[in-house]
Motif scaffolding. Structure first.
Motif, PDB file in Angstrom:
ATOM      1  N   LEU A  67      -4.003   0.829  -3.221  1.00  0.00           N
ATOM      2  CA  LEU A  67      -4.101  -0.575  -2.836  1.00  0.00           C
ATOM      3  C   LEU A  67      -3.779  -1.475  -4.029  1.00  0.00           C
ATOM      4  O   LEU A  67      -4.084  -1.133  -5.177  1.00  0.00           O
ATOM      5  N   ASN A  68      -3.191  -2.593  -3.723  1.00  0.00           N
ATOM      6  CA  ASN A  68      -2.963  -3.634  -4.723  1.00  0.00           C
ATOM      7  C   ASN A  68      -3.267  -4.976  -4.061  1.00  0.00           C
ATOM      8  O   ASN A  68      -2.375  -5.750  -3.717  1.00  0.00           O
ATOM      9  N   VAL A  69      -4.563  -5.208  -3.846  1.00  0.00           N
ATOM     10  CA  VAL A  69      -5.026  -6.388  -3.124  1.00  0.00           C
ATOM     11  C   VAL A  69      -5.392  -7.477  -4.133  1.00  0.00           C
ATOM     12  O   VAL A  69      -6.098  -7.204  -5.114  1.00  0.00           O
ATOM     13  N   PRO A  70      -4.926  -8.707  -3.914  1.00  0.00           N
ATOM     14  CA  PRO A  70      -5.265  -9.795  -4.833  1.00  0.00           C
ATOM     15  C   PRO A  70      -6.780  -9.953  -4.960  1.00  0.00           C
ATOM     16  O   PRO A  70      -7.519  -9.773  -3.989  1.00  0.00           O
TER      17      PRO A  70
ATOM     18  N   PHE B   7     -12.834   1.271  12.231  1.00  0.00           N
ATOM     19  CA  PHE B   7     -14.031   1.373  11.407  1.00  0.00           C
ATOM     20  C   PHE B   7     -13.868   0.475  10.184  1.00  0.00           C
ATOM     21  O   PHE B   7     -12.883   0.595   9.440  1.00  0.00           O
ATOM     22  N   VAL B   8     -14.819  -0.406   9.986  1.00  0.00           N
ATOM     23  CA  VAL B   8     -14.791  -1.293   8.822  1.00  0.00           C
ATOM     24  C   VAL B   8     -15.082  -0.483   7.562  1.00  0.00           C
ATOM     25  O   VAL B   8     -16.021   0.320   7.529  1.00  0.00           O
ATOM     26  N   ILE B   9     -14.258  -0.674   6.535  1.00  0.00           N
ATOM     27  CA  ILE B   9     -14.506  -0.039   5.239  1.00  0.00           C
ATOM     28  C   ILE B   9     -15.194  -1.071   4.346  1.00  0.00           C
ATOM     29  O   ILE B   9     -14.577  -2.071   3.966  1.00  0.00           O
ATOM     30  N   PRO B  10     -16.459  -0.883   4.042  1.00  0.00           N
ATOM     31  CA  PRO B  10     -17.157  -1.871   3.204  1.00  0.00           C
ATOM     32  C   PRO B  10     -16.431  -2.099   1.883  1.00  0.00           C
ATOM     33  O   PRO B  10     -15.932  -1.162   1.251  1.00  0.00           O
ATOM     34  N   THR B  11     -16.383  -3.347   1.465  1.00  0.00           N
ATOM     35  CA  THR B  11     -15.628  -3.720   0.269  1.00  0.00           C
ATOM     36  C   THR B  11     -16.023  -2.907  -0.954  1.00  0.00           C
ATOM     37  O   THR B  11     -15.182  -2.479  -1.733  1.00  0.00           O
ATOM     38  N   GLY B  12     -17.284  -2.670  -1.121  1.00  0.00           N
ATOM     39  CA  GLY B  12     -17.745  -1.991  -2.321  1.00  0.00           C
ATOM     40  C   GLY B  12     -17.310  -0.545  -2.438  1.00  0.00           C
ATOM     41  O   GLY B  12     -17.402   0.047  -3.516  1.00  0.00           O
ATOM     42  N   LEU B  13     -16.819   0.043  -1.338  1.00  0.00           N
ATOM     43  CA  LEU B  13     -16.390   1.442  -1.374  1.00  0.00           C
ATOM     44  C   LEU B  13     -14.929   1.590  -1.770  1.00  0.00           C
ATOM     45  O   LEU B  13     -14.493   2.687  -2.131  1.00  0.00           O
ATOM     46  N   LEU B  14     -14.149   0.521  -1.666  1.00  0.00           N
ATOM     47  CA  LEU B  14     -12.715   0.575  -1.918  1.00  0.00           C
ATOM     48  C   LEU B  14     -12.379   0.206  -3.355  1.00  0.00           C
ATOM     49  O   LEU B  14     -13.006  -0.672  -3.956  1.00  0.00           O
ATOM     50  N   ARG B  15     -11.371   0.874  -3.873  1.00  0.00           N
ATOM     51  CA  ARG B  15     -10.747   0.442  -5.126  1.00  0.00           C
ATOM     52  C   ARG B  15      -9.553  -0.417  -4.726  1.00  0.00           C
ATOM     53  O   ARG B  15      -8.491   0.092  -4.366  1.00  0.00           O
ATOM     54  N   THR B  16      -9.741  -1.737  -4.760  1.00  0.00           N
ATOM     55  CA  THR B  16      -8.727  -2.642  -4.218  1.00  0.00           C
ATOM     56  C   THR B  16      -7.474  -2.717  -5.074  1.00  0.00           C
ATOM     57  O   THR B  16      -6.435  -3.195  -4.608  1.00  0.00           O
ATOM     58  N   ARG B  17      -7.547  -2.251  -6.314  1.00  0.00           N
ATOM     59  CA  ARG B  17      -6.369  -2.236  -7.179  1.00  0.00           C
ATOM     60  C   ARG B  17      -6.264  -0.858  -7.832  1.00  0.00           C
ATOM     61  O   ARG B  17      -6.280  -0.705  -9.057  1.00  0.00           O
ATOM     62  N   GLY B  18      -6.157   0.167  -6.950  1.00  0.00           N
ATOM     63  CA  GLY B  18      -6.080   1.528  -7.458  1.00  0.00           C
ATOM     64  C   GLY B  18      -6.027   2.543  -6.338  1.00  0.00           C
ATOM     65  O   GLY B  18      -5.805   2.212  -5.165  1.00  0.00           O
ATOM     66  N   SER B  19      -6.254   3.808  -6.684  1.00  0.00           N
ATOM     67  CA  SER B  19      -6.136   4.925  -5.753  1.00  0.00           C
ATOM     68  C   SER B  19      -7.444   5.161  -5.001  1.00  0.00           C
ATOM     69  O   SER B  19      -8.538   5.060  -5.574  1.00  0.00           O
ATOM     70  N   ASN B  20      -7.326   5.473  -3.706  1.00  0.00           N
ATOM     71  CA  ASN B  20      -8.463   5.775  -2.847  1.00  0.00           C
ATOM     72  C   ASN B  20      -8.210   7.086  -2.107  1.00  0.00           C
ATOM     73  O   ASN B  20      -7.058   7.457  -1.861  1.00  0.00           O
ATOM     74  N   THR B  21      -9.278   7.757  -1.723  1.00  0.00           N
ATOM     75  CA  THR B  21      -9.174   9.037  -1.018  1.00  0.00           C
ATOM     76  C   THR B  21      -9.773   8.917   0.377  1.00  0.00           C
ATOM     77  O   THR B  21     -10.917   8.468   0.530  1.00  0.00           O
ATOM     78  N   LEU B  22      -9.001   9.316   1.374  1.00  0.00           N
ATOM     79  CA  LEU B  22      -9.472   9.394   2.756  1.00  0.00           C
ATOM     80  C   LEU B  22      -9.574  10.866   3.133  1.00  0.00           C
ATOM     81  O   LEU B  22      -8.606  11.615   2.994  1.00  0.00           O
ATOM     82  N   ALA B  23     -10.746  11.298   3.592  1.00  0.00           N
ATOM     83  CA  ALA B  23     -10.968  12.680   4.015  1.00  0.00           C
ATOM     84  C   ALA B  23     -11.609  12.671   5.396  1.00  0.00           C
ATOM     85  O   ALA B  23     -12.495  11.865   5.671  1.00  0.00           O
ATOM     86  N   VAL B  24     -11.150  13.564   6.257  1.00  0.00           N
ATOM     87  CA  VAL B  24     -11.622  13.615   7.636  1.00  0.00           C
ATOM     88  C   VAL B  24     -11.968  15.052   8.006  1.00  0.00           C
ATOM     89  O   VAL B  24     -11.182  15.975   7.757  1.00  0.00           O
TER      90      VAL B  24
ATOM     91  N   MET C 183       0.843  -1.195   0.000  1.00  0.00           N
ATOM     92  CA  MET C 183       0.000   0.000   0.000  1.00  0.00           C
ATOM     93  C   MET C 183       0.871   1.235   0.000  1.00  0.00           C
ATOM     94  O   MET C 183       1.830   1.339   0.766  1.00  0.00           O
ATOM     95  N   GLY C 184       0.579   2.209  -0.848  1.00  0.00           N
ATOM     96  CA  GLY C 184       1.272   3.479  -0.856  1.00  0.00           C
ATOM     97  C   GLY C 184       0.349   4.576  -0.388  1.00  0.00           C
ATOM     98  O   GLY C 184      -0.866   4.532  -0.593  1.00  0.00           O
ATOM     99  N   CYS C 185       0.905   5.618   0.248  1.00  0.00           N
ATOM    100  CA  CYS C 185       0.087   6.695   0.811  1.00  0.00           C
ATOM    101  C   CYS C 185       0.751   8.028   0.528  1.00  0.00           C
ATOM    102  O   CYS C 185       1.957   8.176   0.699  1.00  0.00           O
ATOM    103  N   SER C 186      -0.023   9.015   0.092  1.00  0.00           N
ATOM    104  CA  SER C 186       0.519  10.338  -0.167  1.00  0.00           C
ATOM    105  C   SER C 186       0.590  11.136   1.126  1.00  0.00           C
ATOM    106  O   SER C 186       0.031  10.756   2.156  1.00  0.00           O
ATOM    107  N   THR C 187       1.283  12.275   1.082  1.00  0.00           N
ATOM    108  CA  THR C 187       1.405  13.140   2.251  1.00  0.00           C
ATOM    109  C   THR C 187       0.054  13.742   2.609  1.00  0.00           C
ATOM    110  O   THR C 187      -0.624  14.303   1.744  1.00  0.00           O
ATOM    111  N   PRO C 188      -0.398  13.636   3.882  1.00  0.00           N
ATOM    112  CA  PRO C 188      -1.676  14.239   4.262  1.00  0.00           C
ATOM    113  C   PRO C 188      -1.645  15.750   4.099  1.00  0.00           C
ATOM    114  O   PRO C 188      -0.607  16.395   4.280  1.00  0.00           O
ATOM    115  N   ARG C 189      -2.800  16.335   3.771  1.00  0.00           N
ATOM    116  CA  ARG C 189      -2.955  17.783   3.687  1.00  0.00           C
ATOM    117  C   ARG C 189      -4.100  18.211   4.589  1.00  0.00           C
ATOM    118  O   ARG C 189      -5.011  17.437   4.863  1.00  0.00           O
TER     119      ARG C 189
END
Length: 291
Positions: free
Chosen positions: A207-210, A253-270, A1-7
């Motif tokens: 993410l790069n999940v099999p 907090f569980v992240i429902p499977t359907g919300l994640l891009r398991t083989r690509g970029s995802n955005t977390l905002a708080v 998993m790779g993560c960018s710098t938080p802003r």
């Protein structure tokens, strides 16, 4: 998993994107936000022509257990309270005598009661229910209220009516993937905000999940429970939960499977709402394998 710098964006008082209503200062009764098709939460603003003798602001809010109500006068923080009534002292220099004053109130409710005892407690209103300036007259105050963008005429029908509330950042799309956040300041976690208010944090992770039938990934918040802040957590624009650092007990907090891009970029905002000076912000955030 790779993560960018938080802003992040620093805390600010509630903003107003609509017009204003002016009135004389005094006691007022405020209807519940549900009557205005505002369900997840609300921001309130009133313009007051102060006389100079006002010493405090009395507010009453019905938020449910662990809800929150905070107030600003002309951008100066007055304080926060939970369910019920409180009188906030007006700090020296915050009031503008014989001039227009802006009272802004932010309310987060914890949802309606369940009717376990068949006593109609589920009909109890939520929101700011009354307000007055101490040391003022008796003419009625007029207010404006703002909630999720579009009210019940949803701007985002895919994610549904309870995904967003009335925070400016939610209405402006700050929690959505692809939002242009290059002008936001870079930060590291844990982060501390010096002033009360609502701050925003964003990051992207790859993410790069099999491939498989189920991807069981959770989001963990780790911090000192003495710090007083609460979060709304969004993954790819979806609100996955509410976190209160000094209450808990949920930290993962569980992240429902359907919300994640398991083989690509995802955005977390708080969105982080800090109660006082120096303890708001955001603790350590990590992804955990729940399998």
């Amino acid at each position: 998993m790779g993560c960018s710098t938080p802003r992040r964006r620093r805390p600010t008082p509630p903003r107003n994107t609509g017009g204003t209503i002016r009135s004389k200062c005094s006691t007022t009764s405020i209807s519940e936000r549900g009557r205005y098709n505002i369900n997840p939460g609300g921001r309130y603003r009133a313009h007051v022509q102060a006389r100079g003798a006002e010493t405090g602001v009395s507010l009453s809010a019905t938020t449910g257990n662990q809800g929150k109500c905070a107030a600003w006068l002309n951008g100066v923080y007055l304080g926060a309270n939970g369910n019920g009534a409180r009188t906030f002292t007006i700090p020296a220099g915050a009031l503008r005598p014989n001039a227009d004053n802006v009272l802004a109130v932010l309310v987060e409710n914890m949802g309606h009661n369940q009717d376990w005892l068949h006593n109609d407690s589920h009909k109890e209103p939520r929101g700011l229910t009354s307000a007055s300036l101490v040391g003022c007259g008796t003419a009625a105050l007029a207010w404006k209220i703002q909630g999720n963008l579009g009210g019940e005429d949803l701007a985002d029908p895919v994610r549904g009516p309870l995904n967003n509330g009335g925070l400016f950042g939610e209405r402006a799309g700050w929690s959505l993937p692809g939002y242009p956040d290059r002008d936001w300041a870079k930060t590291t976690l844990p982060a501390t905000e010096p002033t009360p208010g609502v701050s925003r944090y964003r990051t992207d992770f790859h993410l790069n999940v099999p491939p498989g039938p189920e991807t069981s990934i959770g989001l963990r918040i780790t911090d000192d429970p003495k710090r007083k802040y609460r979060l709304q957590i969004f993954v790819n624009g979806w609100n996955i939960g509410r976190y209160i650092n000094d209450v808990g007990p949920q930290r993962v907090f569980v992240i429902p499977t359907g919300l994640l891009r398991t083989r690509g970029s995802n955005t977390l905002a708080v969105a982080s709402w800090g109660d006082d000076d120096g303890t708001g912000g955001l603790g350590q955030v990590s992804l955990v394998n729940l399998q």
